[in-house]
Design a protein around this motif. Structure first.
Motif, short mmCIF file in Angstrom:
data_model
loop_
_atom_site.label_atom_id
_atom_site.label_comp_id
_atom_site.label_asym_id
_atom_site.label_seq_id
_atom_site.Cartn_x
_atom_site.Cartn_y
_atom_site.Cartn_z
N ASP A 1 0.79 -1.23 0.00
CA ASP A 1 0.00 0.00 0.00
C ASP A 1 0.82 1.29 0.00
OD1 ASP A 1 -2.66 -1.07 0.01
OD2 ASP A 1 -2.30 -1.76 2.05
N TRP A 2 2.11 1.23 0.42
CA TRP A 2 2.84 2.48 0.60
C TRP A 2 4.14 2.59 -0.18
CZ3 TRP A 2 0.09 6.21 2.34
CH2 TRP A 2 -0.94 5.98 3.25
N SER A 3 4.65 1.48 -0.73
CA SER A 3 5.96 1.55 -1.39
C SER A 3 5.92 2.44 -2.63
CB SER A 3 6.44 0.15 -1.75
OG SER A 3 5.52 -0.51 -2.60
N ALA A 4 4.86 2.35 -3.44
CA ALA A 4 4.77 3.17 -4.65
C ALA A 4 4.69 4.66 -4.29
CB ALA A 4 3.55 2.76 -5.48
N LEU A 5 3.90 4.97 -3.28
CA LEU A 5 3.77 6.36 -2.85
C LEU A 5 5.09 6.88 -2.27
CD1 LEU A 5 1.19 8.06 -3.09
CD2 LEU A 5 0.88 7.79 -0.62
N TYR A 6 5.83 6.00 -1.59
CA TYR A 6 7.13 6.39 -1.03
C TYR A 6 8.10 6.77 -2.14
CZ TYR A 6 11.75 5.65 1.13
OH TYR A 6 13.05 5.80 1.55
N ASN B 1 6.54 10.17 -3.93
CA ASN B 1 6.44 11.42 -3.17
C ASN B 1 7.74 11.82 -2.47
OD1 ASN B 1 3.83 11.45 -3.98
ND2 ASN B 1 2.92 11.15 -1.97
N GLU B 2 8.51 10.84 -1.98
CA GLU B 2 9.68 11.16 -1.16
C GLU B 2 11.00 10.99 -1.90
OE1 GLU B 2 9.65 9.66 2.82
OE2 GLU B 2 7.48 9.93 3.05
N LEU B 3 11.01 10.15 -2.94
CA LEU B 3 12.25 9.97 -3.70
C LEU B 3 12.14 10.51 -5.13
CD1 LEU B 3 13.43 6.42 -2.51
CD2 LEU B 3 14.14 8.68 -1.69
N PRO C 1 19.02 7.07 -0.29
CA PRO C 1 19.07 8.43 -0.84
C PRO C 1 18.50 8.51 -2.26
CG PRO C 1 21.22 7.41 -1.03
CD PRO C 1 20.33 6.41 -0.33
N THR C 2 18.39 7.38 -2.95
CA THR C 2 17.91 7.37 -4.33
C THR C 2 16.90 6.24 -4.53
OG1 THR C 2 19.63 5.85 -5.13
CG2 THR C 2 20.15 8.22 -5.12
N THR C 3 16.19 6.33 -5.64
CA THR C 3 15.23 5.28 -5.99
C THR C 3 15.91 3.93 -6.18
OG1 THR C 3 13.74 6.87 -7.04
CG2 THR C 3 13.52 4.57 -7.70
N THR C 4 17.07 3.93 -6.81
CA THR C 4 17.78 2.66 -7.07
C THR C 4 18.15 1.95 -5.78
OG1 THR C 4 18.70 3.55 -9.13
CG2 THR C 4 19.80 1.63 -8.17
N VAL C 5 18.67 2.68 -4.81
CA VAL C 5 19.03 2.07 -3.53
C VAL C 5 17.78 1.55 -2.82
CG1 VAL C 5 20.06 2.49 -1.26
CG2 VAL C 5 21.08 3.51 -3.31
N ALA D 1 2.05 10.74 7.83
CA ALA D 1 1.63 12.13 7.67
C ALA D 1 2.47 13.06 8.55
CB ALA D 1 0.16 12.27 8.02
N HIS D 2 3.06 12.53 9.62
CA HIS D 2 3.85 13.36 10.53
C HIS D 2 5.36 13.07 10.43
CE1 HIS D 2 -0.22 13.21 12.32
NE2 HIS D 2 0.04 14.47 12.64
N ALA D 3 5.72 11.79 10.19
CA ALA D 3 7.13 11.42 10.22
C ALA D 3 7.71 11.09 8.85
CB ALA D 3 7.33 10.23 11.17
N GLY D 4 6.87 10.82 7.86
CA GLY D 4 7.36 10.44 6.54
C GLY D 4 7.46 8.92 6.39
#
Length: 397
Positions: free
Chosen positions: A238-243, A246-248, A304-308, A366-369
């Protein structure tokens, strides 16, 4: 009486019975995994279309979980009455149009209803197909659970791996139609070869007595292992694609690769799972698996990156791959506890982690990422390591 039932079943087995019924239950797992995997790349668009923040999306995922947990005991009762083969087919065909229904939902209320039904039929089919796998194991006198779960992972890999690309090429609606057709074809292919001769365990020699929850703590402790082992699976779905998106900063077509990388290594290790467990034993295999899962999730969380991050998710898939099959085998082999009862307790507790933990993760993220969530998730494996000796009942003599 049980042996008499098996002997009766043996008289109706056609030539090629074992390959046929193994193919049948494998296709069920493939179809269910494909449906779940196809949902992963749709999540960013789903959230954007309905203007859902991470907390609101967490509520939608919780509704999915409520639907699953409500339908699981219903499916179990129907399996006891009608057999796992029939309920597997019924729930599979009911699952077929659910992603299309989610895609066509114009607002949050209709989307919530669609999510409830999607989760409900995913859960119902899951109970029925696992019951069918147990019945096939008994008929074949060998373990096939790991390979069945490998087909589920393979389905998740296909659904997630090509989902983002298909959405860009065909659009959201075209992707949903294609997924619906593929699931229908897989279930239809299952129809002629599915094992339908399993006798409900509760009706053999015990009436309603065997339906009581076990008083011994062992099934509940093994269920606790399942809970902490399966939370990462739900988080990945549920969250890996959004991670990644949105974050990488990964594009939509790449965001689905997170769950795809996880599913790829998981599927490969599950195909080898029975051999690994026979070689090293269930306890040592579970401990090594938990350790690898911890390492992979931590790498993904600090990436630090999508590949890692993809490398970390792939390592996590290697570790988490055979944890659930080992736990299920142990649950079905607890001394003094009917296998159906042990499996029902452990499955319910385990799937609570897959279904409800991701919604809680949404509120935390929503608060910690999400990076912090994946980085802290390895702490769950400490409980698995502490209780790992309890899966010794999965040892095959």
């Amino acid at each position: 009486m049980e042996s008499a039932v098996l002997e009766k079943n043996a008289t109706v087995r056609p030539t090629g019975f074992f390959p046929g019924i193994r193919l049948g239950v494998s296709l069920l797992f493939l179809a269910n995994g494909f449906a779940a995997g196809s949902w992963a790349p749709k999540i960013p668009e789903f959230a954007q279309r309905l203007a859902l923040g991470e907390s609101a999306l967490g509520v939608m995922i919780m509704i999915f979980g409520i639907g699953s947990l409500l339908m699981m005991p219903v499916a179990g009762a129907m399996v006891a009455r009608l057999g796992s083969g029939r309920i597997s087919l019924m729930s599979g065909f009911a699952l077929m149009p659910m992603l299309l229904l989610i895609t066509l939902s114009p607002g949050w209320l209709s989307a919530a209803v669609a999510m409830f039904l999607f989760g409900g039929f995913i859960g119902a089919m899951d109970v029925a197909m696992n019951a069918n796998a147990v019945a096939v194991e008994k008929a074949m006198h060998r373990a096939i659970m790991s390979s069945c779960h490998a087909f589920w992972s393979l389905g998740g890999l296909l659904g997630a791996g090509i989902g983002g690309y298909l959405i860009e090429v065909l659009g959201i609606f075209g992707h949903a139609v294609l997924v619906t057709v593929v699931i229908g074809l897989l279930i239809a292919a299952t129809w002629p070869v599915l094992y339908r001769h399993d006798a409900p365990e509760a009706s053999v020699d015990g009436g309603k007595e065997k339906l009581r929850l076990p008083a011994t703590p062992l099934p509940w402790l093994i269920g606790l292992i399942a809970l902490f082992s399966m939370i990462p699976e739900g988080a990945m779905l549920d969250w890996s694609a959004l991670y990644l998106k949105n974050e990488l900063g990964a594009p939509l077509a790449v965001s689905g690769f997170a769950y795809a990388a996880f599913s790829l290594t998981m599927a490969a290790m599950r195909f080898a799972g029975d051999l690994v467990r026979d070689r090293f034993g269930p306890v040592r295999t579970l401990r090594a698996s938990a350790a690898l899962g911890m390492i992979g999730l931590f790498i993904a969380g600090v990436a630090p990156t999508t590949t890692v991050a993809l490398i970390g998710f792939a390592i996590a898939g290697i570790g988490i791959a055979n944890m659930s099959p080992i736990i299920y085998s142990a649950a079905g082999s607890i001394p003094g506890v009917p296998s159906g009862i042990g499996l029902s307790v452990v499955t319910t507790l385990g799937y609570s982690g897959i279904l409800f933990a991701p919604s809680i993760i949404g509120f935390i993220a929503a608060h910690a990422g999400l990076g912090t969530v994946f980085m802290a998730m390895p702490l769950l494996a400490l409980t698995v390591l502490a209780l790992s000796h309890l899966v010794r009942h999965a040892e095959r003599k």
